[in-house]
Each structure stands twice: as C-alpha cells, then as structure tokens.
Design a protein around this motif. Structure first.
Motif, PDB file in Angstrom:
ATOM      1  N   GLU A 114       1.058  -1.239  -0.365  1.00 48.78           N
ATOM      2  CA  GLU A 114       0.031   0.118  -0.218  1.00 48.78           C
ATOM      3  C   GLU A 114       1.045   1.150  -0.233  1.00 48.78           C
ATOM      4  N   LEU A 115       0.905   1.862  -1.229  1.00 45.19           N
ATOM      5  CA  LEU A 115       1.388   3.089  -0.996  1.00 45.19           C
ATOM      6  C   LEU A 115       0.570   4.667  -1.177  1.00 45.19           C
ATOM      7  N   ASN A 116       0.718   5.200  -0.121  1.00 45.35           N
ATOM      8  CA  ASN A 116       0.478   6.641   0.859  1.00 45.35           C
ATOM      9  C   ASN A 116       0.945   7.897   0.174  1.00 45.35           C
ATOM     10  N   LEU A 117      -0.011   8.630  -0.682  1.00 51.46           N
ATOM     11  CA  LEU A 117       1.255   9.284  -1.023  1.00 51.46           C
ATOM     12  C   LEU A 117      -0.334  11.099  -0.963  1.00 51.46           C
ATOM     13  N   SER A 118       0.039  11.829  -1.180  1.00 48.51           N
ATOM     14  CA  SER A 118      -1.479  13.571  -1.153  1.00 48.51           C
ATOM     15  C   SER A 118       0.011  14.633  -1.697  1.00 48.51           C
ATOM     16  N   THR A 119      -1.034  15.696  -1.902  1.00 44.66           N
ATOM     17  CA  THR A 119      -0.945  16.789  -2.768  1.00 44.66           C
ATOM     18  C   THR A 119      -0.641  18.292  -2.049  1.00 44.66           C
ATOM     19  N   THR A 120      -0.226  18.927  -2.324  1.00 49.43           N
ATOM     20  CA  THR A 120      -0.979  20.134  -1.938  1.00 49.43           C
ATOM     21  C   THR A 120      -1.708  20.905  -2.973  1.00 49.43           C
ATOM     22  N   LYS A 121      -2.017  19.986  -3.967  1.00 52.21           N
ATOM     23  CA  LYS A 121      -2.783  21.154  -5.339  1.00 52.21           C
ATOM     24  C   LYS A 121      -3.845  20.591  -4.768  1.00 52.21           C
ATOM     25  N   THR A 151      -8.174   7.188 -10.933  1.00 56.90           N
ATOM     26  CA  THR A 151      -8.580   9.109 -10.364  1.00 56.90           C
ATOM     27  C   THR A 151      -9.257   9.677  -9.063  1.00 56.90           C
ATOM     28  N   PHE A 152      -8.593  10.617  -8.578  1.00 59.61           N
ATOM     29  CA  PHE A 152      -8.754  10.373  -6.966  1.00 59.61           C
ATOM     30  C   PHE A 152      -9.240  12.435  -6.830  1.00 59.61           C
ATOM     31  N   SER A 153     -10.224  12.362  -6.598  1.00 66.38           N
ATOM     32  CA  SER A 153     -10.804  13.413  -6.374  1.00 66.38           C
ATOM     33  C   SER A 153     -10.708  14.411  -4.857  1.00 66.38           C
ATOM     34  N   GLY A 154      -9.417  14.019  -4.317  1.00 69.79           N
ATOM     35  CA  GLY A 154      -9.036  14.350  -3.040  1.00 69.79           C
ATOM     36  C   GLY A 154      -7.805  14.974  -2.868  1.00 69.79           C
ATOM     37  N   THR A 155      -7.057  15.226  -1.673  1.00 67.25           N
ATOM     38  CA  THR A 155      -5.984  15.334  -1.760  1.00 67.25           C
ATOM     39  C   THR A 155      -4.626  14.712  -1.771  1.00 67.25           C
ATOM     40  N   SER A 156      -5.799  13.513  -1.634  1.00 62.04           N
ATOM     41  CA  SER A 156      -4.664  11.982  -0.864  1.00 62.04           C
ATOM     42  C   SER A 156      -5.292  10.596  -0.931  1.00 62.04           C
ATOM     43  N   ALA A 157      -4.846   9.254  -1.320  1.00 63.79           N
ATOM     44  CA  ALA A 157      -4.614   8.601  -1.755  1.00 63.79           C
ATOM     45  C   ALA A 157      -3.980   7.174  -1.488  1.00 63.79           C
ATOM     46  N   THR A 158      -4.406   6.389  -1.376  1.00 63.98           N
ATOM     47  CA  THR A 158      -3.457   4.838  -1.177  1.00 63.98           C
ATOM     48  C   THR A 158      -3.776   3.988  -2.439  1.00 63.98           C
ATOM     49  N   LEU A 159      -2.819   3.377  -3.263  1.00 64.59           N
ATOM     50  CA  LEU A 159      -2.272   3.300  -4.100  1.00 64.59           C
ATOM     51  C   LEU A 159      -2.266   1.431  -4.175  1.00 64.59           C
ATOM     52  N   THR A 160      -2.280  -0.056  -4.603  1.00 61.28           N
ATOM     53  CA  THR A 160      -2.704  -0.694  -3.883  1.00 61.28           C
ATOM     54  C   THR A 160      -2.761  -2.083  -4.497  1.00 61.28           C
ATOM     55  N   TRP A 161      -0.893  -2.775  -4.230  1.00 57.15           N
ATOM     56  CA  TRP A 161      -0.596  -3.864  -5.343  1.00 57.15           C
ATOM     57  C   TRP A 161      -0.767  -4.970  -4.807  1.00 57.15           C
ATOM     58  N   SER A 222     -13.308   4.815  -5.776  1.00 61.55           N
ATOM     59  CA  SER A 222     -12.679   6.084  -5.642  1.00 61.55           C
ATOM     60  C   SER A 222     -13.483   7.044  -4.624  1.00 61.55           C
ATOM     61  N   THR A 223     -12.590   7.207  -3.142  1.00 65.61           N
ATOM     62  CA  THR A 223     -13.045   8.606  -2.836  1.00 65.61           C
ATOM     63  C   THR A 223     -11.740   9.536  -2.785  1.00 65.61           C
ATOM     64  N   SER A 224     -12.699  10.705  -1.568  1.00 63.45           N
ATOM     65  CA  SER A 224     -11.343  11.775  -1.955  1.00 63.45           C
ATOM     66  C   SER A 224      -9.539  11.625  -0.720  1.00 63.45           C
ATOM     67  N   THR A 225      -9.950   9.632  -0.357  1.00 63.89           N
ATOM     68  CA  THR A 225      -8.862  10.266   0.677  1.00 63.89           C
ATOM     69  C   THR A 225      -8.037   8.178   0.002  1.00 63.89           C
ATOM     70  N   SER A 226      -8.943   7.935  -0.704  1.00 61.10           N
ATOM     71  CA  SER A 226      -8.574   6.052  -0.758  1.00 61.10           C
ATOM     72  C   SER A 226      -9.153   5.671  -1.819  1.00 61.10           C
ATOM     73  N   SER A 227      -8.343   4.671  -2.850  1.00 61.08           N
ATOM     74  CA  SER A 227      -8.925   3.761  -3.476  1.00 61.08           C
ATOM     75  C   SER A 227      -8.593   2.634  -3.361  1.00 61.08           C
ATOM     76  N   THR A 228      -9.814   2.052  -3.623  1.00 60.76           N
ATOM     77  CA  THR A 228      -9.046   0.011  -3.706  1.00 60.76           C
ATOM     78  C   THR A 228      -9.675  -0.550  -5.057  1.00 60.76           C
ATOM     79  N   THR A 229      -8.603  -1.374  -5.087  1.00 58.43           N
ATOM     80  CA  THR A 229      -9.404  -2.461  -6.368  1.00 58.43           C
ATOM     81  C   THR A 229      -9.103  -3.917  -5.802  1.00 58.43           C
TER      82      THR A 229
END
Length: 314
Positions: A114-121, A151-161, A222-229
C-alpha cells in the motif's frame, strides 16, 4: 547530485591492503532526487561496490524515517518523499526503495503493498503507472504489474498492489532487491509519497490482504482519501479435484481456477517458471499436449466467460 545544476565532489582514495576503500560524501543540503557515484580511474580492471551507508543526525529528515518492523506481518516505512513528475527520468519514470529498509524477515513472502501519497494541489486527479519488484528468476530478475489507472478527487490516496501467489513466491527482498513505483502520468504533477506499508503472509490482522475471488469483474472505487481495487473470479467448473486428477486451468494446484492461475500459466509459457507434471497436465487447456501461450489465452477466455468450459479447442 542534480540541484538545478550538477554538483560534484571528486575523491582520490588509496586502496588498503585488504583491497577495500571508502569514500565519504557530504550530501549538500539542497540535494536532488538522486545521488550518483562514479568511478573514473580504478587501478584494477574492475571494482565492486560492497555497500552504501547513509548517515543522518538526530534530526529526522525527509526520506530517512526508519521503518517500523512488526512480527505480525505488517511493515511500514514513513518515507515522506517529495516528487516532481517533470523531473522523473524520461526513460524510467519509476521511484524505488530497497526491500531491506522495511525490515521484512527472509522467511516471509510479500503479498500486498500500500503506497500512500498526497498533494498540496487541489486534487491528485488521474494517476497512471505500475508497481514492480526485483525477483529471483532469470533472465530479467524483474517483474512489473500491468498498467494501472485510477482517478482521485481528493488530496490524498492509497494505491494498492495485491500480489498474486506466483509473483509473491519469486520476489527477491535480499541482495539489494528493490520495490519500485511507476508514474507514467499524474495530473497534480507535484506530490509526496507519505508512507509505504508492506504486508506479508504472516499478517493476521482483521482486514484481508489477499484478493477475494467471487466474480469475473474488476471494480474500482475512489474516494477523496483512498482507492481500493478488487479483482475476483468465479468458474463454472467444480472447484475441487482429487490429487492426480486433471482440473484444467488449476495451475497452482489449489483446487480452484482463477486469475492467479492465468498469471502463473503466462509465466510458464514464457519459460519464467517451471511446472511439475500435475501442473503441466492442468495447464494444457487446449489439449494439444503442449503448454504454450495459446493455453494462457484459452484460460483467460474461460475466466472472462467468453468460453463456457475447459478444456477448449477452437
């Protein structure tokens, strides 16, 4: 290192009687994303870099937070690594970390990342990329996932392998083996990789870390904070077989026919893995007494319900 211009320190180091030497480099405070070491003139015809040791002081700086090993099979490294998409190398838009920094015991197999990333955009937007890892299998000693897109509408997300069992078995965590994260495209351009959590087969937490197999569809939420596949598969064949019986499509011999079998069959067709006698019998999905790419195609058609039964000759 590249800091907007190239900054370089030259060394001339004498080799000791034991054939070893050490060069100490004080990294500039405005260090770029990559630090390179170059050897201009060794007296010997070849040299071996034994190890690279990073020293840091009492103040924790980005990218140096120690991993938090756990005997429960869950390992987190707070990498806090800032990334500018425009500065990633054009020929390899992948960011890597040595598996050793997660503190995973040698006897545990990695099953999920699980890789957690965020942006100031305003939002992350669309990400396209992949995960990859070093492996123990020649000739490439490397594996990479199919291209992913979320695709993520929020400023943080979790990408999962979610790692299939065949790939999990060959991931090389030792000897400088690396986990890599690819960014073919990302809308926000600047982002931070906050942390990476790795789960192994020793994990016994309340949430599942393996893909559940129930339908032949792939769903992405997809939500503003996380994503699950979640990728799940069902078969129209019996899901059990007595030892020695042929269950076409059951390549890993777990009594089920599912996506992980297609992955393993593809690797066998490419001579990346070797199948035993029972596996080869189950893999001959077109019953031509050979195991090749056509068997993998037939199995995939079965899994997505293009054909209704195995074996199949068409």
């Amino acid at each position: 290192t590249w800091t907007g211009s190239w900054e370089q320190t030259d060394f001339e180091v004498a080799v000791g009687a034991n054939g070893q030497c050490t060069a100490d480099y004080v990294i500039p405070s405005n260090v770029g994303q990559t630090v390179k070491a170059m050897i201009f003139y060794p007296d010997a015809s070849s040299v071996k870099i034994d190890k690279v040791v990073l020293h840091y002081g009492n103040t924790i700086t980005p990218g140096t937070t120690a991993p938090q090993p756990s005997s429960s099979g869950k390992y987190t490294a707070n990498v806090n690594q800032s990334v500018d998409y425009s500065k990633l190398p054009a020929d390899d838009k992948m960011i890597g970390w040595e598996w050793s920094q997660f503190g995973i015991p040698a006897n545990e197999k990695v099953v999920k990342v699980e890789l957690n990333l965020s942006t100031t955009k305003k939002k992350i937007g669309k990400w396209q990329g992949a995960f990859g890892s070093s492996t123990s299998v020649a000739p490439d000693y490397w594996t990479i996932t199919d291209d992913m897109e979320e695709t993520f509408s929020g400023t943080s997300a979790t990408l999962t392998w979610d790692i299939d069992s065949a790939t999990s078995a060959i991931i090389q965590k030792e000897y400088g083996g690396m986990l890599k994260f690819g960014v073919w495209w990302i809308d926000c351009k600047q982002f931070t990789i906050d942390s990476i959590t790795v789960y192994t087969d020793a994990y016994s937490g309340s949430s599942s870390v393996t893909t559940k197999v129930t339908t032949a569809t792939t769903k992405t939420t997809s939500t503003s904070t996380s994503s699950t596949t979640k990728t799940t598969t069902t078969t129209k064949k019996p899901v059990t077989a007595a030892p020695g019986d042929v269950l076409y499509g059951d390549i890993n011999l777990d009594g089920k026919v599912e996506l992980v079998d297609a992955v393993l069959l593809n690797k066998a067709a490419a001579d990346v893995v070797t199948l035993n006698t029972q596996q080869r019998a189950n893999a001959d999905c077109d019953v031509n007494n050979e195991v090749n790419a056509n068997d993998a195609i037939v199995l995939l058609k079965f899994l997505v319900q293009i054909i209704d039964e195995l074996p199949y000759q068409g």
